[in-house]
Write a protein that holds these residues in place. Structure first.
Motif, mmCIF file in Angstrom:
data_model
loop_
_atom_site.group_PDB
_atom_site.id
_atom_site.type_symbol
_atom_site.label_atom_id
_atom_site.label_comp_id
_atom_site.label_asym_id
_atom_site.label_seq_id
_atom_site.Cartn_x
_atom_site.Cartn_y
_atom_site.Cartn_z
ATOM 1 N N SER A 5 0.833 -1.214 0.000
ATOM 2 C CA SER A 5 0.000 0.000 0.000
ATOM 3 C C SER A 5 0.864 1.259 0.000
ATOM 4 C CB SER A 5 -0.938 0.000 1.210
ATOM 5 O OG SER A 5 -0.214 0.187 2.418
ATOM 6 N N VAL A 6 2.023 1.187 0.651
ATOM 7 C CA VAL A 6 2.956 2.322 0.655
ATOM 8 C C VAL A 6 3.519 2.543 -0.740
ATOM 9 C CG1 VAL A 6 5.215 3.089 1.475
ATOM 10 C CG2 VAL A 6 3.567 2.157 3.095
ATOM 11 N N LEU A 7 3.909 1.460 -1.421
ATOM 12 C CA LEU A 7 4.507 1.571 -2.754
ATOM 13 C C LEU A 7 3.496 1.985 -3.815
ATOM 14 C CD1 LEU A 7 6.876 -1.545 -2.822
ATOM 15 C CD2 LEU A 7 7.437 0.829 -2.276
ATOM 16 N N GLN A 8 2.214 1.896 -3.491
ATOM 17 C CA GLN A 8 1.168 2.282 -4.445
ATOM 18 C C GLN A 8 0.740 3.743 -4.295
ATOM 19 O OE1 GLN A 8 -1.670 -0.798 -3.432
ATOM 20 N NE2 GLN A 8 -1.085 -2.068 -5.193
ATOM 21 N N GLN A 9 1.408 4.469 -3.363
ATOM 22 C CA GLN A 9 1.088 5.879 -3.155
ATOM 23 C C GLN A 9 1.988 6.770 -4.026
ATOM 24 O OE1 GLN A 9 0.095 7.025 1.043
ATOM 25 N NE2 GLN A 9 0.555 4.881 1.491
ATOM 26 N N ASP A 10 1.974 8.064 -3.760
ATOM 27 C CA ASP A 10 2.728 9.018 -4.588
ATOM 28 C C ASP A 10 4.232 8.805 -4.453
ATOM 29 O OD1 ASP A 10 3.932 11.105 -2.555
ATOM 30 O OD2 ASP A 10 1.893 10.716 -1.874
ATOM 31 N N SER A 11 5.009 9.479 -5.289
ATOM 32 C CA SER A 11 6.449 9.229 -5.388
ATOM 33 C C SER A 11 7.197 9.517 -4.088
ATOM 34 C CB SER A 11 7.054 10.055 -6.532
ATOM 35 O OG SER A 11 6.901 11.447 -6.282
ATOM 36 N N GLU A 12 6.797 10.567 -3.343
ATOM 37 C CA GLU A 12 7.482 10.884 -2.090
ATOM 38 C C GLU A 12 7.313 9.767 -1.065
ATOM 39 O OE1 GLU A 12 9.495 13.482 -1.215
ATOM 40 O OE2 GLU A 12 9.438 13.951 -3.337
ATOM 41 N N ILE A 13 6.091 9.265 -0.936
ATOM 42 C CA ILE A 13 5.825 8.158 -0.020
ATOM 43 C C ILE A 13 6.548 6.909 -0.502
ATOM 44 C CG2 ILE A 13 4.037 6.604 0.872
ATOM 45 C CD1 ILE A 13 3.878 9.285 2.194
ATOM 46 N N ARG A 14 6.541 6.701 -1.812
ATOM 47 C CA ARG A 14 7.186 5.521 -2.392
ATOM 48 C C ARG A 14 8.694 5.501 -2.092
ATOM 49 N NH1 ARG A 14 4.573 6.077 -6.975
ATOM 50 N NH2 ARG A 14 6.372 6.884 -8.124
ATOM 51 N N LYS A 15 9.342 6.675 -2.229
ATOM 52 C CA LYS A 15 10.782 6.759 -1.942
ATOM 53 C C LYS A 15 11.066 6.351 -0.499
ATOM 54 C CE LYS A 15 11.141 10.943 -3.791
ATOM 55 N NZ LYS A 15 11.672 12.267 -4.183
ATOM 56 N N ALA A 16 10.236 6.832 0.416
ATOM 57 C CA ALA A 16 10.412 6.458 1.823
ATOM 58 C C ALA A 16 10.138 4.969 2.006
ATOM 59 C CB ALA A 16 9.481 7.294 2.701
ATOM 60 N N GLY A 17 9.157 4.443 1.255
ATOM 61 C CA GLY A 17 8.838 3.017 1.319
ATOM 62 C C GLY A 17 9.990 2.138 0.876
ATOM 63 N N TYR A 18 10.674 2.539 -0.184
ATOM 64 C CA TYR A 18 11.859 1.787 -0.629
ATOM 65 C C TYR A 18 12.881 1.707 0.495
ATOM 66 C CZ TYR A 18 10.199 2.499 -5.484
ATOM 67 O OH TYR A 18 9.478 2.509 -6.647
ATOM 68 N N ARG A 19 13.083 2.837 1.204
ATOM 69 C CA ARG A 19 14.056 2.869 2.300
ATOM 70 C C ARG A 19 13.652 1.902 3.420
ATOM 71 N NH1 ARG A 19 14.944 7.626 5.319
ATOM 72 N NH2 ARG A 19 16.901 6.602 5.894
#
Length: 523
Positions: A412-426
């Motif tokens: 669900s985190v990776l399916q959000q906007d790019s800023e949230i996604r970047k934090a999700g990758y981390r």
């Protein structure tokens, strides 16, 4: 001298302007050639007697500034110390700024055996302190820089901290007897001195100068002064050896009090939390700060969450960021995930709460720090109790949502906007080092599809974070012979390896230019 070195102001203005605004730095040869045409005494004389000539003072100041930055120009300064002294006490702020910079050039370019006796003989340090207090912002900055350079000399530091305890230059007394602005400037100087080296920081501490920070930060009558002092403490906290000395003062207790004070201004609490995070971000913090001190600081921050859930969003984000800073080091992360009610629970719950974007983003980055995304591989995993609490809290957070599992939360985190996604990758990069999380990640093909999608990110930071995430998953996955042998998972390793080999930026294997309008469409 006035008649001997007098020049037509118009000619002097033209020559000084040409030299001052010549593009680039001047060589020693060009400086010497200029002084052969325009003697230095003539420039000094004009500054003292013809400063009211339109544009002349600015041109001469700029000219001398460039001249003294050459080695040849700097070599002349010891012969013109009376001029420097007059400049430090001049009414013109431009001339005072020039004089401060001239002292800096002197300290940078002249041998210590020559320069320190000159500073002593002419009482330069006292005049620099006067410039610091009574000059404009530019003069104060240049005088601070000159004093910092003086302190960098092995014998220069003895001028600033004399064994005799000279009352006239004692910084504690000096700050006590000046205006609030003057005290803030003295504090800024102390921070600059403190950052030079451990030995200078020791002199600062032994001179009781940190007590000035304690006094100003505790001043509840002037919020602006308190905030300015907190900003300086924030800068000081970034110094590698700061925790060693600050832990011996009352500043940590003062920070705890400010954070816990519900009646204090929100901005003061926020800055106090950020300072705490920065101070405790290094491993040595847990060597110099005793266990009860660490616990009190963390408890003060987590205690604010009960009041912040539906109130000040900015302060809540600062609290999350501060906990993330504490979690950067292994001991800090372990302390956040220890106990029956770990402080880290606030970070984990907020990281997967999509109600407030800013809060979730801050929490995800904080969680990435806590789970070890930035730590060396040997320091990623925590002690047993902390790891167990981390797993329990993430499964607990998942059970309270419709996602039900950690893999669902991460997807669900990776399916959000790019800023949230970047934090999700981390977050995934750090979490996947745990076997239980690796199994959660590889059990959801959608997660693997996103992290290996070369076209998913369009910004450099996002591309790099996605690529690092792929590397982390692949490394842990391929280190398990059991997973590698599982035919059902055989395609995952190949997909991750292909994404890694492409690198973070090479999304398109072969990209050719395509015409925007085909030939037949032109008619």
């Amino acid at each position: 001298m006035e008649e001997e070195y007098s020049m037509d102001p118009a000619q002097l203005l033209e020559a000084a302007t040409d030299f001052a605004y010549h593009p680039g730095a001047h060589s020693d040869a060009s400086a010497q050639d200029f002084l052969n045409r325009v003697p230095l005494p003539a420039i000094i004389n004009a500054l003292q007697t013809k400063a009211d000539y339109p544009g002349l003072e600015s041109a001469l100041v700029d000219c001398l500034e460039k001249l003294f930055k050459t080695r040849y120009g700097a070599s002349l300064i010891p012969h013109y110390m009376p001029f420097v002294i007059v400049g430090l006490g001049a009414e013109s702020q431009k001339v005072r700024h020039l004089a401060c910079q001239t002292v800096s050039c002197l300290l940078e370019n002249i041998d210590e055996a020559i320069v320190i006796p000159l500073i002593h003989e002419y009482g330069v340090y006292q005049l620099l302190l006067n410039c610091l207090i009574s000059g404009d912002a530019e003069v104060a900055a240049s005088s601070t820089d000159a004093i910092r350079k003086l302190a960098s000399h092995s014998k220069g530091i003895d001028i600033i901290f004399p064994e005799s305890g000279n009352e006239a230059t004692n910084l504690v007394n000096f700050a006590t007897n000046c205006s609030p602005l003057g005290r803030v400037r003295v504090l800024a100087l102390i921070v600059k001195l403190f950052s030079i080296s451990t030995s200078v920081a020791s002199r600062v501490y032994n001179s009781n100068l940190l007590s000035l920070l304690e006094t100003e930060i505790s001043n509840s009558n002037d919020t602006l002064v308190t905030l300015s002092s907190l900003e300086l403490l924030y800068e000081l906290a970034d110094v590698q050896h700061s925790t060693e000395f600050l832990s011996r003062t009352k500043l940590l207790q003062i920070l705890t009090s400010i954070i816990s004070d519900a009646s204090a201004e929100s901005i003061l609490r926020s800055r106090a939390m950020m300072i705490t995070g920065r101070l405790m971000a290094r491993e040595n913090a847990f060597v110099f700060i005793d266990e009860s001190g660490c616990r009190n600081l963390i408890s003060a921050i987590t205690g604010r969450f009960d009041f912040l859930e539906s109130q000040n969003a900015d302060e809540c984000e600062c609290a999350l960021e501060a906990l993330g800073q504490i979690g950067l080091c292994n001991k800090g992360a372990a302390s956040l995930l220890s106990g029956a009610q770990p402080a880290g629970r606030h970070v984990i719950y907020a990281a997967f709460d999509q109600q407030q974007h800013g809060k979730q983003l801050a929490a995800l980055h904080a969680l990435a720090n806590i789970v070890g995304e930035t730590r060396a591989e040997k320091d990623v995993l925590l002690d047993g109790d902390a790891e167990q609490n981390l797993r329990r809290l993430i499964y607990e957070a998942a059970s309270k949502t419709s996602k039900l599992t950690p893999s669902g939360l991460l997807l669900s985190v990776l399916q959000q906007d790019s800023e949230i996604r970047k934090a999700g990758y981390r977050v995934i990069t750090g979490l996947v080092m745990r076997p239980w999380c690796l199994m959660e990640v590889i059990s959801r093909r959608e997660i693997i599809d996103i992290v290996t999608d070369a076209f998913k990110e369009t910004e450099k930071i996002g591309m790099e974070a996605r690529h690092k995430c792929c590397q982390s998953i692949y490394k842990v996955f391929t280190s398990s012979s059991k997973l590698i042998a599982d035919n059902a998972l055989s395609g995952i390793a190949a997909k991750l390896e292909e994404a890694i080999n492409r690198g973070p930026y090479l999304g398109r294997k072969l990209s050719e230019a395509q015409p925007a309008v085909m030939t037949e469409q032109r008619f």
